[in-house]
Design a protein around this motif. Structure first.
Motif, short mmCIF file in Angstrom:
data_model
loop_
_atom_site.label_atom_id
_atom_site.label_comp_id
_atom_site.label_asym_id
_atom_site.label_seq_id
_atom_site.Cartn_x
_atom_site.Cartn_y
_atom_site.Cartn_z
N ILE A 256 0.98 -1.38 -0.52
CA ILE A 256 0.01 0.16 0.05
C ILE A 256 0.84 0.86 0.20
O ILE A 256 1.86 1.08 1.00
CB ILE A 256 -0.86 -0.17 1.06
CG1 ILE A 256 -1.71 -1.44 1.15
CG2 ILE A 256 -1.26 1.73 1.42
CD1 ILE A 256 -3.14 -1.36 2.82
N ALA A 257 0.47 1.90 -0.55
CA ALA A 257 1.40 3.60 -0.76
C ALA A 257 0.40 5.07 -0.75
O ALA A 257 -0.27 4.45 -2.24
CB ALA A 257 2.23 3.96 -1.92
N LEU A 258 -0.09 5.10 -0.33
CA LEU A 258 -0.86 6.64 0.17
C LEU A 258 0.22 7.86 -0.38
O LEU A 258 0.79 8.23 0.90
CB LEU A 258 -1.69 6.43 1.46
CG LEU A 258 -2.23 5.30 1.83
CD1 LEU A 258 -3.44 5.79 2.62
CD2 LEU A 258 -3.68 4.85 0.10
N HIS A 259 -0.04 8.87 -1.23
CA HIS A 259 1.11 9.67 -1.28
C HIS A 259 2.32 9.79 -1.12
O HIS A 259 2.87 10.56 -0.91
CB HIS A 259 0.03 10.61 -0.78
CG HIS A 259 -1.67 10.78 -0.67
ND1 HIS A 259 -2.20 10.94 0.63
CD2 HIS A 259 -3.00 10.70 -0.98
CE1 HIS A 259 -3.39 11.09 0.29
NE2 HIS A 259 -3.46 11.23 -0.63
N ALA A 260 2.35 8.69 -2.44
CA ALA A 260 4.02 9.01 -2.08
C ALA A 260 4.17 9.27 -3.54
O ALA A 260 4.11 9.25 -4.58
CB ALA A 260 4.28 7.33 -2.53
N CYS A 261 4.81 10.32 -3.55
CA CYS A 261 5.51 11.56 -4.27
C CYS A 261 5.88 10.91 -5.44
O CYS A 261 7.31 10.38 -5.53
CB CYS A 261 5.76 12.25 -3.63
SG CYS A 261 6.11 13.51 -4.91
N ASP A 262 5.60 11.16 -6.84
CA ASP A 262 5.76 10.97 -7.89
C ASP A 262 6.43 8.98 -8.29
O ASP A 262 5.38 8.79 -8.07
CB ASP A 262 7.12 11.96 -8.44
CG ASP A 262 7.49 12.21 -9.61
OD1 ASP A 262 5.90 11.41 -10.76
OD2 ASP A 262 8.59 12.66 -9.42
N THR A 263 7.19 9.07 -8.69
CA THR A 263 8.08 8.05 -8.99
C THR A 263 7.62 7.06 -7.68
O THR A 263 8.58 5.75 -7.87
CB THR A 263 9.84 8.96 -9.89
OG1 THR A 263 9.93 9.19 -8.53
CG2 THR A 263 8.69 8.25 -10.85
N ALA A 264 7.89 7.97 -6.38
CA ALA A 264 8.10 6.55 -5.30
C ALA A 264 6.55 5.58 -5.33
O ALA A 264 7.13 4.53 -4.86
CB ALA A 264 7.91 7.28 -3.58
N THR A 265 5.70 6.33 -6.00
CA THR A 265 4.87 5.47 -6.24
C THR A 265 5.06 4.53 -6.83
O THR A 265 4.72 3.16 -7.11
CB THR A 265 3.59 5.98 -6.29
OG1 THR A 265 3.33 7.06 -5.66
CG2 THR A 265 2.37 5.50 -6.87
N ASP A 266 5.31 4.76 -7.93
CA ASP A 266 6.05 3.67 -9.27
C ASP A 266 7.02 2.10 -7.99
O ASP A 266 7.37 1.27 -9.02
CB ASP A 266 6.52 4.07 -10.17
CG ASP A 266 5.97 4.97 -11.12
OD1 ASP A 266 4.92 4.46 -11.37
OD2 ASP A 266 5.92 6.25 -11.51
N ASP A 267 7.77 3.27 -7.11
CA ASP A 267 9.04 2.01 -6.83
C ASP A 267 8.11 1.45 -5.48
O ASP A 267 8.54 0.05 -5.56
CB ASP A 267 9.81 3.24 -5.39
CG ASP A 267 10.83 3.72 -6.12
OD1 ASP A 267 11.17 3.29 -7.12
OD2 ASP A 267 11.08 4.79 -6.07
N ALA A 268 6.50 1.47 -4.87
CA ALA A 268 6.16 0.96 -5.05
C ALA A 268 5.21 -0.22 -5.13
O ALA A 268 5.48 -1.57 -5.13
CB ALA A 268 4.78 1.53 -3.59
N ILE A 269 4.69 0.37 -6.17
CA ILE A 269 4.14 -1.01 -7.22
C ILE A 269 5.36 -1.45 -7.68
O ILE A 269 4.66 -2.98 -7.75
CB ILE A 269 3.56 -0.07 -8.95
CG1 ILE A 269 2.55 0.74 -8.52
CG2 ILE A 269 2.69 -1.32 -9.83
CD1 ILE A 269 1.55 1.63 -9.47
#
Length: 393
Positions: A256-269
């Motif tokens: 789960i990643a809520l409001h991970a900024c910019d490419t940090a969301t992609d790191d989580a995915i």
């Protein structure tokens, strides 16, 4: 009676049922428009803080998209769809059913009376049935939501509603994971509002064994989170210091990643995909990477009137970024849903991408690859950051 008249009769019946509270559902089928993966559209009534809305669910082959619309916009959208894109519509109310069918030039509208049917609840907020009802908890006090007396603080009412809403969304997703004790990683956990609330509900209320790890870069928040988890008796909840990219996600069942900024969301995915997680759920923000490429690249000239306006460019960058994320997840064996959720009046709208592994890796791979390539070409995009992480997967 001609086609427009029949369509208007159906929409008039829909509007009347919506106003009287007797609407059960409207379903549009027989789609023959430009989106080959669209299967059906479902419409129901919901009640939110802004008033009554038509809630649309677009059901695609591998994902759902949900949007709530006011009546004028909803009826205009339905009118256009019935004229051009859908061959059938089924309206269900507590008093009657109405079937609309279009077969070439032949049109039919049939009404059938029904009895004993009840309308579903339209309460979108479900405030009276919050997952978390006990407020005299150490973690609620430590996070400043409840005072020393165990009562939710007046200035934290919105935050308490927000975390309850997050539990409503995520608890059923976790419950669907086919693991005896799921391991959940919350990437960019911050103070851990979601982690404490979700763990409290799952372990205390639902009696579901679970382990949650909050990954957070700021060391003091990690120290505070672990201390509060210990004081709360939450043995299965812990916080770990570090970046999302550094985190070892081996054995994780949900990311789960809520409001991970910019490419940090992609790191989580990427961490979720690499771990083979059953569930990946992200609420992205700060879509800078694709916006920069759109500004520097050569988008389709037909888009210029829209993209020359900064605000439209920003919104389009968000849509394109998250669409590519959803497609890349589908490419790696996940069924995706993208929907908008609003936690409270003081929290901005968020797009939530929910991806559940469905065991059909590579399904329609060539079709998805073509969609990704065409989207990138249309908007002048060289490469999505997540593509680079996946390395052609």
């Amino acid at each position: 009676m001609n086609a427009p008249d029949r369509i208007e009769e159906l929409l008039t019946a829909l509007s009347a049922a919506f106003a009287s509270g007797t609407l059960v559902q409207l379903k549009l089928g027989g789609y023959h428009g430009d989106e080959p993966e669209l299967k059906a559209v479902l419409v129901k009534k919901i009640t939110v803080k802004g008033g009554d809305r038509y809630s649309f669910t677009w059901r695609y082959k591998t994902r759902d998209t949900i949007k709530n619309l006011a009546e004028p916009e909803a009826l205009a959208l339905l009118r256009d769809g019935l004229k051009h894109a859908f061959r059938s519509a089924q309206l269900a109310t507590t008093d009657f059913d109405m079937m609309f069918e279009r077969n070439g030039e032949k049109l039919r509208l049939k009404r059938t009376e029904v009895k004993g049917r009840e309308a579903p609840s339209t309460d979108h907020n479900r405030a009276k049935n919050r997952p978390l009802t006990e407020t005299d908890k150490p973690w609620l006090k430590a996070l400043g939501i409840a005072g020393k007396n165990g009562v939710v603080r007046h200035d934290a009412q919105d935050k308490f509603r927000q975390i309850n809403k997050m539990v409503e969304i995520f608890a059923p997703l976790v419950a669907a994971i086919k693991t005896e004790r799921p391991v959940i990683a919350d990437m960019g956990a911050g103070k851990g509002y979601l982690d404490f609330a979700l763990y409290d509900y799952l372990a205390t209320v639902a009696k579901q064994p679970v382990r949650i790890v909050g990954v957070e870069l700021r060391a003091q928040l990690v120290i505070d989170g672990n201390a509060t988890a210990k004081a709360s008796g939450f043995a299965g909840l812990s916080f770990q210091s570090g970046t999302i990219a550094e985190f070892d996600a081996s054995g994780v069942d949900a990311v789960i990643a809520l409001h991970a900024c910019d490419t940090a969301t992609d790191d989580a995915i990427f961490k979720g995909i690499s771990a083979g997680a059953s569930l990946i759920a992200v609420a992205p923000c700060c879509h800078k990477q694709i916006r920069r490429q759109m500004e520097a690249g050569q988008a389709d000239a037909r888009l210029e009137p829209m993209l020359r306006h900064g605000i439209f460019l920003e919104r389009q960058a968000e849509m394109v970024t998250d669409t590519l994320r959803a497609l890349l997840l589908e490419l790696n064996g996940y069924k995706t849903k993208v929907f908008e959720f609003v936690s409270d009046a003081h929290t901005p709208k968020n797009n939530l991408i929910v991806a559940e592994k469905d065991g059909r890796v590579g399904r329609d791979r060539e079709t998805v690859l073509k969609q990704i390539a065409e989207l990138k070409k249309m908007f002048g995009i060289e490469q999505h950051y997540l593509e680079g992480l996946l390395g052609g997967r």
